[in-house]
Scaffold this active site. Sequence first.
Site, PDB file in Angstrom:
ATOM      1  N   ARG A 237      58.920 -54.298  33.303  1.00  0.00           N
ATOM      2  CA  ARG A 237      57.494 -54.645  33.175  1.00  0.00           C
ATOM      3  C   ARG A 237      57.109 -55.700  34.207  1.00  0.00           C
ATOM      4  O   ARG A 237      56.054 -55.621  34.833  1.00  0.00           O
ATOM      5  CB  ARG A 237      57.215 -55.155  31.768  1.00  0.00           C
ATOM      6  CG  ARG A 237      55.744 -55.477  31.560  1.00  0.00           C
ATOM      7  CD  ARG A 237      55.565 -56.607  30.606  1.00  0.00           C
ATOM      8  NE  ARG A 237      54.189 -57.038  30.533  1.00  0.00           N
ATOM      9  CZ  ARG A 237      53.822 -58.271  30.251  1.00  0.00           C
ATOM     10  NH1 ARG A 237      54.718 -59.192  29.997  1.00  0.00           N
ATOM     11  NH2 ARG A 237      52.557 -58.605  30.213  1.00  0.00           N
ATOM     12  N   SER A 346      52.380 -51.272  15.101  1.00  0.00           N
ATOM     13  CA  SER A 346      51.646 -52.515  14.864  1.00  0.00           C
ATOM     14  C   SER A 346      52.420 -53.669  15.505  1.00  0.00           C
ATOM     15  O   SER A 346      53.474 -54.058  15.002  1.00  0.00           O
ATOM     16  CB  SER A 346      51.527 -52.729  13.350  1.00  0.00           C
ATOM     17  OG  SER A 346      50.996 -53.990  13.063  1.00  0.00           O
ATOM     18  N   ASN A 347      51.899 -54.171  16.609  1.00  0.00           N
ATOM     19  CA  ASN A 347      52.602 -55.255  17.315  1.00  0.00           C
ATOM     20  C   ASN A 347      52.180 -56.606  16.744  1.00  0.00           C
ATOM     21  O   ASN A 347      51.472 -57.375  17.377  1.00  0.00           O
ATOM     22  CB  ASN A 347      52.302 -55.169  18.812  1.00  0.00           C
ATOM     23  CG  ASN A 347      53.096 -56.206  19.602  1.00  0.00           C
ATOM     24  OD1 ASN A 347      53.936 -56.908  19.040  1.00  0.00           O
ATOM     25  ND2 ASN A 347      52.829 -56.293  20.886  1.00  0.00           N
ATOM     26  N   GLY A 371      58.282 -57.107  15.996  1.00  0.00           N
ATOM     27  CA  GLY A 371      58.346 -58.561  15.847  1.00  0.00           C
ATOM     28  C   GLY A 371      58.208 -59.272  17.185  1.00  0.00           C
ATOM     29  O   GLY A 371      58.064 -58.651  18.240  1.00  0.00           O
ATOM     30  N   HIS A 399      58.542 -41.785   1.847  1.00  0.00           N
ATOM     31  CA  HIS A 399      59.822 -41.200   1.419  1.00  0.00           C
ATOM     32  C   HIS A 399      59.637 -39.881   0.671  1.00  0.00           C
ATOM     33  O   HIS A 399      60.614 -39.199   0.358  1.00  0.00           O
ATOM     34  CB  HIS A 399      60.592 -42.206   0.549  1.00  0.00           C
ATOM     35  CG  HIS A 399      62.081 -42.094   0.679  1.00  0.00           C
ATOM     36  ND1 HIS A 399      62.720 -40.926   1.054  1.00  0.00           N
ATOM     37  CD2 HIS A 399      63.081 -43.006   0.506  1.00  0.00           C
ATOM     38  CE1 HIS A 399      64.018 -41.109   1.086  1.00  0.00           C
ATOM     39  NE2 HIS A 399      64.269 -42.371   0.764  1.00  0.00           N
ATOM     40  N   ASP A 403      63.122 -38.606   4.995  1.00  0.00           N
ATOM     41  CA  ASP A 403      64.294 -39.257   4.399  1.00  0.00           C
ATOM     42  C   ASP A 403      64.803 -40.370   5.323  1.00  0.00           C
ATOM     43  O   ASP A 403      64.461 -40.430   6.509  1.00  0.00           O
ATOM     44  CB  ASP A 403      65.386 -38.248   4.036  1.00  0.00           C
ATOM     45  CG  ASP A 403      65.853 -37.463   5.246  1.00  0.00           C
ATOM     46  OD1 ASP A 403      66.059 -38.079   6.295  1.00  0.00           O
ATOM     47  OD2 ASP A 403      65.993 -36.228   5.131  1.00  0.00           O
TER      48      ASP A 403
END
Length: 428
Positions: A237, A346-347, A371, A399, A403
Amino acid sequence: MDFNLADIGEGIAEVEIMQWFVKPGDPIMQFDRVCEVQSDKATVEITSRYDGVIDKLCYDIGDMAAVGQPLITIKMEAGAGEPESADIKGAPPSTASSDTASTSSSPPKKKVKIDASKVLTSPAVRRIAKEESIDLTEVVGTGPKGRLLKEDVLNYVEARNNGTLPSSNAKEASINAPVQNTAGSSSPTQHEAVFEDRTIKIKGLQRIMVKTMEAANMIPTFGYCDEIEMNALVEVRRQLKETCVKQDINLSTMPFFLKAASLALLEYPQLNAHVTCEHCTEVTYKGSHNIGVAMDTPRGLLVPNIKNVQHKTIKELAMELNRLQKLGSEGKLGPADLSGGTFTLSNIGAIGGTYASPIIVMPEVVIGALGKFQTVPRYNDKMEVRPCTIMSVSWAADHRVVDGATMARFSNVWKTYIENPNTMLLDL
Ligand code: CAO
């Protein structure tokens, strides 16, 4: 006649009234703006389909309006000369406006409330006022021609929270003593905490969030977490960022995460799916990778999605993300960008935190929360300690249809792409 709130699509059953552009007694013509409404998908302006005179507004600002039910009633005989009586009938006798107070036909003491939508100010200021439950007509504008500035509203909020707001009629009192309400007159106590209980009505996007999150929380969810080494991606990056800056593109790490997810979804298409919400009787494996990006916007959490990630380059993904972030920060994300997602990332690490417990965006079946990047000591193959940038990922999968083993295998593939970003080149 009744003017019903039309179906605005996407299965939206009710919307919140954000602001009225009309009041009883106003003449109205086809295509004139009636009101602004907000759903979880977008903010939309409703326009009139008829010519006439507004007879009644069926909701107050902040009310939820039901699709198919009357929004306003319109008198179809335009120009009957009745606006004043309708105006007074519809207005509570509270704050005086200088306009109405000087109307010769009214008794001198009669007070008619000014329409907040007519107050001269910006949408951003209206939004703050709405969040703080402030009547804009109560605040004195200190901008040109009395325009209400952001600091006017913020000063008002502070004065209210400090208990220093003139009690009965803030605007009249402030007009008499305008110096006390200017931006420079901050009191020394203005940053002190207010140790009082405050009960606030849950409305707008938050009210919609109550419903969607309660429903999503009914899904039996499998959680799976892992750590990703980011050294190689951070370096890639860094090398590419400058090139993108020259093209006016902000290249963050998100486009790589999105591309890696799309490549991994090619191997595990069962995770790019929709289920029928209530009873989960059907699952649809979606053909396009429309990957949602949870976004922290001034309006709150929104999840626009990037369409067809499988066909886009990392640069194109960066450009799309830039576009969505700009629209999000301006409060302009619309239904086209907010609907049709098939998988979500979702950052939350952009704000902070290591692990999270994300909630699935229905009717999708998987969401991943990322995270914060952290540089920590790690062993290499030769058992030497070296600095390593680590990011955690926390997946939540439905679920009922996914699985744990499939979720783990998908995560391994995704992780391998991120830890070895060059391998993505082979599949582009
Ligand atoms: N850890 C540490 N730093 C991070 C990071 C992470 N996980 N993610 C981003 N950053 C850094 C970026 O590298 C960038 O810094 P530099 O440009 O100096 O390198 C800076 O934070 C800003 O990044 P960004 O926010 O512009 O870009 P992004 O593409 O990484 O993220 C978006 C975009 C929209 C995901 C993010 O802005 C956002 O809104 N995140 C919050 C999501 C959220 O609220 N989730 C909760 C949902 S449940 O309520």
